[in-house]
Design a protein around this motif. Structure first.
Motif, PDB file in Angstrom:
ATOM      1  N   PRO A  58       4.421 -10.526 -18.436  1.00  0.00           N
ATOM      2  CA  PRO A  58       5.068  -9.195 -18.426  1.00  0.00           C
ATOM      3  C   PRO A  58       6.600  -9.293 -18.385  1.00  0.00           C
ATOM      4  CG  PRO A  58       3.294  -9.260 -16.818  1.00  0.00           C
ATOM      5  CD  PRO A  58       3.476 -10.659 -17.322  1.00  0.00           C
ATOM      6  N   LEU A  59       7.119 -10.234 -17.605  1.00  0.00           N
ATOM      7  CA  LEU A  59       8.575 -10.386 -17.532  1.00  0.00           C
ATOM      8  C   LEU A  59       9.137 -10.859 -18.864  1.00  0.00           C
ATOM      9  CD1 LEU A  59       9.130 -11.906 -13.981  1.00  0.00           C
ATOM     10  CD2 LEU A  59       9.706  -9.622 -14.787  1.00  0.00           C
ATOM     11  N   GLN A  60       8.372 -11.690 -19.556  1.00  0.00           N
ATOM     12  CA  GLN A  60       8.830 -12.162 -20.861  1.00  0.00           C
ATOM     13  C   GLN A  60       8.964 -10.981 -21.819  1.00  0.00           C
ATOM     14  OE1 GLN A  60       6.079 -14.553 -23.021  1.00  0.00           O
ATOM     15  NE2 GLN A  60       7.542 -15.058 -24.606  1.00  0.00           N
ATOM     16  N   ARG A  61       7.996 -10.070 -21.779  1.00  0.00           N
ATOM     17  CA  ARG A  61       8.067  -8.896 -22.643  1.00  0.00           C
ATOM     18  C   ARG A  61       9.260  -8.017 -22.274  1.00  0.00           C
ATOM     19  NH1 ARG A  61       2.930  -7.228 -21.274  1.00  0.00           N
ATOM     20  NH2 ARG A  61       1.723  -9.083 -21.580  1.00  0.00           N
ATOM     21  N   VAL A  62       9.525  -7.891 -20.985  1.00  0.00           N
ATOM     22  CA  VAL A  62      10.648  -7.071 -20.523  1.00  0.00           C
ATOM     23  C   VAL A  62      11.968  -7.652 -21.039  1.00  0.00           C
ATOM     24  CG1 VAL A  62      11.966  -6.422 -18.462  1.00  0.00           C
ATOM     25  CG2 VAL A  62       9.481  -6.152 -18.493  1.00  0.00           C
ATOM     26  N   ILE A  63      12.056  -8.968 -21.106  1.00  0.00           N
ATOM     27  CA  ILE A  63      13.302  -9.613 -21.541  1.00  0.00           C
ATOM     28  C   ILE A  63      13.314  -9.837 -23.047  1.00  0.00           C
ATOM     29  CG2 ILE A  63      14.649 -11.741 -21.390  1.00  0.00           C
ATOM     30  CD1 ILE A  63      13.728 -11.895 -18.447  1.00  0.00           C
ATOM     31  N   SER A  64      12.223 -10.358 -23.592  1.00  0.00           N
ATOM     32  CA  SER A  64      12.255 -10.754 -25.005  1.00  0.00           C
ATOM     33  C   SER A  64      12.132  -9.559 -25.965  1.00  0.00           C
ATOM     34  CB  SER A  64      11.164 -11.777 -25.306  1.00  0.00           C
ATOM     35  OG  SER A  64       9.883 -11.218 -25.145  1.00  0.00           O
ATOM     36  N   ASN A  65      11.426  -8.512 -25.602  1.00  0.00           N
ATOM     37  CA  ASN A  65      11.309  -7.362 -26.512  1.00  0.00           C
ATOM     38  C   ASN A  65      12.667  -6.723 -26.821  1.00  0.00           C
ATOM     39  OD1 ASN A  65       8.589  -7.707 -26.870  1.00  0.00           O
ATOM     40  ND2 ASN A  65       7.968  -6.033 -25.530  1.00  0.00           N
ATOM     41  N   PRO A  66      13.507  -6.458 -25.817  1.00  0.00           N
ATOM     42  CA  PRO A  66      14.831  -5.918 -26.158  1.00  0.00           C
ATOM     43  C   PRO A  66      15.667  -6.892 -26.995  1.00  0.00           C
ATOM     44  CG  PRO A  66      14.357  -5.529 -23.840  1.00  0.00           C
ATOM     45  CD  PRO A  66      13.272  -6.423 -24.370  1.00  0.00           C
ATOM     46  N   ILE A  67      15.568  -8.161 -26.722  1.00  0.00           N
ATOM     47  CA  ILE A  67      16.320  -9.146 -27.510  1.00  0.00           C
ATOM     48  C   ILE A  67      15.777  -9.188 -28.936  1.00  0.00           C
ATOM     49  CG2 ILE A  67      16.820 -11.609 -27.756  1.00  0.00           C
ATOM     50  CD1 ILE A  67      17.011 -11.717 -24.694  1.00  0.00           C
ATOM     51  N   MET A  68      14.474  -9.087 -29.091  1.00  0.00           N
ATOM     52  CA  MET A  68      13.880  -9.064 -30.437  1.00  0.00           C
ATOM     53  C   MET A  68      14.307  -7.792 -31.181  1.00  0.00           C
ATOM     54  SD  MET A  68      12.424 -11.895 -30.815  1.00  0.00           S
ATOM     55  CE  MET A  68      11.620 -11.596 -32.358  1.00  0.00           C
ATOM     56  N   GLN A  69      14.396  -6.671 -30.472  1.00  0.00           N
ATOM     57  CA  GLN A  69      14.853  -5.428 -31.092  1.00  0.00           C
ATOM     58  C   GLN A  69      16.300  -5.579 -31.563  1.00  0.00           C
ATOM     59  OE1 GLN A  69      14.799  -2.068 -28.453  1.00  0.00           O
ATOM     60  NE2 GLN A  69      15.317  -0.608 -30.042  1.00  0.00           N
ATOM     61  N   LEU A  70      17.134  -6.193 -30.742  1.00  0.00           N
ATOM     62  CA  LEU A  70      18.532  -6.426 -31.116  1.00  0.00           C
ATOM     63  C   LEU A  70      18.618  -7.402 -32.294  1.00  0.00           C
ATOM     64  CD1 LEU A  70      21.438  -5.723 -30.322  1.00  0.00           C
ATOM     65  CD2 LEU A  70      21.396  -7.696 -28.797  1.00  0.00           C
ATOM     66  N   THR A  71      17.776  -8.415 -32.300  1.00  0.00           N
ATOM     67  CA  THR A  71      17.751  -9.379 -33.405  1.00  0.00           C
ATOM     68  C   THR A  71      17.353  -8.685 -34.704  1.00  0.00           C
ATOM     69  OG1 THR A  71      17.165 -11.161 -31.879  1.00  0.00           O
ATOM     70  CG2 THR A  71      16.699 -11.528 -34.209  1.00  0.00           C
ATOM     71  N   LYS A  72      16.342  -7.828 -34.635  1.00  0.00           N
ATOM     72  CA  LYS A  72      15.899  -7.091 -35.825  1.00  0.00           C
ATOM     73  C   LYS A  72      17.015  -6.188 -36.357  1.00  0.00           C
ATOM     74  CE  LYS A  72      12.290  -3.931 -37.406  1.00  0.00           C
ATOM     75  NZ  LYS A  72      11.167  -3.091 -37.006  1.00  0.00           N
ATOM     76  N   ALA A  73      17.703  -5.505 -35.459  1.00  0.00           N
ATOM     77  CA  ALA A  73      18.816  -4.638 -35.872  1.00  0.00           C
ATOM     78  C   ALA A  73      19.931  -5.463 -36.511  1.00  0.00           C
ATOM     79  CB  ALA A  73      19.353  -3.861 -34.668  1.00  0.00           C
ATOM     80  N   THR A  74      20.215  -6.626 -35.957  1.00  0.00           N
ATOM     81  CA  THR A  74      21.247  -7.508 -36.508  1.00  0.00           C
ATOM     82  C   THR A  74      20.869  -7.964 -37.907  1.00  0.00           C
ATOM     83  OG1 THR A  74      21.805  -8.278 -34.285  1.00  0.00           O
ATOM     84  CG2 THR A  74      22.525  -9.647 -36.116  1.00  0.00           C
ATOM     85  N   GLN A  75      19.611  -8.326 -38.105  1.00  0.00           N
ATOM     86  CA  GLN A  75      19.162  -8.762 -39.429  1.00  0.00           C
ATOM     87  C   GLN A  75      19.247  -7.614 -40.435  1.00  0.00           C
ATOM     88  OE1 GLN A  75      15.287 -10.253 -38.364  1.00  0.00           O
ATOM     89  NE2 GLN A  75      16.025 -12.342 -38.109  1.00  0.00           N
TER      90      GLN A  75
END
Length: 189
Positions: A58-75
């Motif tokens: 659960p903590l991984q999702r809390v941290i990695s999901n926002p980072i993945m969203q930012l990565t997707k926006a950057t791409q």
């Protein structure tokens, strides 16, 4: 050797041996206690691993999901050069600060692009206006040069001839040539 610990010591008093001490202890109870402690340590370690995994996902999702969203926006911004994209801030922690910085950076880039486009359009309009002005001045200079050439040719014809009747055809020819008129048919008559 038979699963027991044996220790023997002689007892001396004033240099004379007065007896011996012999101890024999079974190692089985020590082995049982040793195994029990290892099982406790292994159980605690396994429990910690299970708790870490249970909390980690659960903590991984809390941290990695926002980072993945930012990565997707950057791409998306990189591939489409679309600076109007923004990421939605959900927290006020370090990730929220990162989102704010990303969104602010895109806003500044979008604003600069709009200003550059405005200046490019203004520059194009200025270049077109300047070109029209220069073309008009070029035409006026060409006309003035033709007039000056005609005046110069007229003055030279008058200077070379003694009679006006001799100068008139030369003057007309000079004016016609300087103004690019085709007067050949008139002179042949």
């Amino acid at each position: 050797a038979d699963g027991n610990l044996q220790v023997s010591r002689s007892i001396y008093l004033e240099g004379e041996r007065i007896g011996s001490l012999f101890l024999r202890i079974s190692m089985e109870s020590l082995r049982i206690q040793y195994r029990r402690q290892w099982l406790i340590v292994a159980g605690v370690l396994a429990g910690c691993i299970v708790v870490a995994i249970a909390l980690g996902f659960p903590l991984q999702r809390v941290i990695s999901n926002p980072i993945m969203q930012l990565t997707k926006a950057t791409q998306t911004v990189s591939s489409k050069a679309d600076f109007s994209i923004r990421v939605e801030k959900k927290t006020n922690d370090e990730l929220g600060i990162l989102y704010d910085g990303f969104n602010s950076m895109l806003s500044h880039i979008q604003q600069r692009d709009a200003e550059l486009e405005k200046h490019r359009r203004n520059l194009e309009e200025m270049v077109q206006e300047r070109t029209r002005t220069l073309e008009a001045k070029t035409r006026e200079l060409a006309r003035s040069n033709a007039e000056l050439a005609a005046q110069h040719a007229t003055a030279r014809a008058l200077a070379e001839c003694t009679a006006l009747s001799d100068a008139a055809p030369k003057i007309l020819q000079a004016i016609g040539e300087s103004l690019a008129w085709d007067l050949g048919a008139i002179w042949s008559v």
